[in-house]
Scaffold this motif. Structure first.
Motif: not given
Length: 106
Positions: A22, A25, A27-28, A41, A44, A105-106
């Motif tokens: 994650n 990528s 993303r949190n 969260e 990154p 969802d991220r």
């Protein structure tokens, strides 16, 4: 004690995967450093660092305790068991969080 260390290595190595993936990528993702821990969260970069820390600790347990043998040995079975258990725990935990209202969802 060696087998317990190998089991813990499997836990750590598996736990590092979602944080690292994650994070790289962009993303949190939930981490123990968010608020509340394990639910909120983190950005990154925090997740990449946490994933790397898990990988390093898991590797150190594998190489620094006993005479780890890969292949069809009890050593490898313990690492695999720890990995499987952590994968199941993480999928259950994060699956519930992502299904909760307010978590996208991220």
């Amino acid at each position: 004690m060696d087998y317990l260390a190998y089991f813990a290595a499997g836990l750590l190595l598996t736990n590092g995967v979602p944080h690292f993936i994650n994070g790289i990528s962009g993303r949190n993702f939930q981490s123990p450093f968010a608020s509340p821990p394990g639910v909120g969260e983190s950005p990154p970069l925090v997740n990449v660092i946490w994933g790397i820390v898990n990988f390093i600790l898991g590797y150190l347990l594998l190489t620094g305790v006993g005479d780890y043998t890969s292949g069809l040995a009890l050593d490898a079975l313990m690492v695999g068991s720890g990995s499987i258990l952590m994968a199941l725990i993480l999928s259950w935990h994060f699956g519930r969080l992502r299904a909760s209202p307010g978590i996208e969802d991220r």
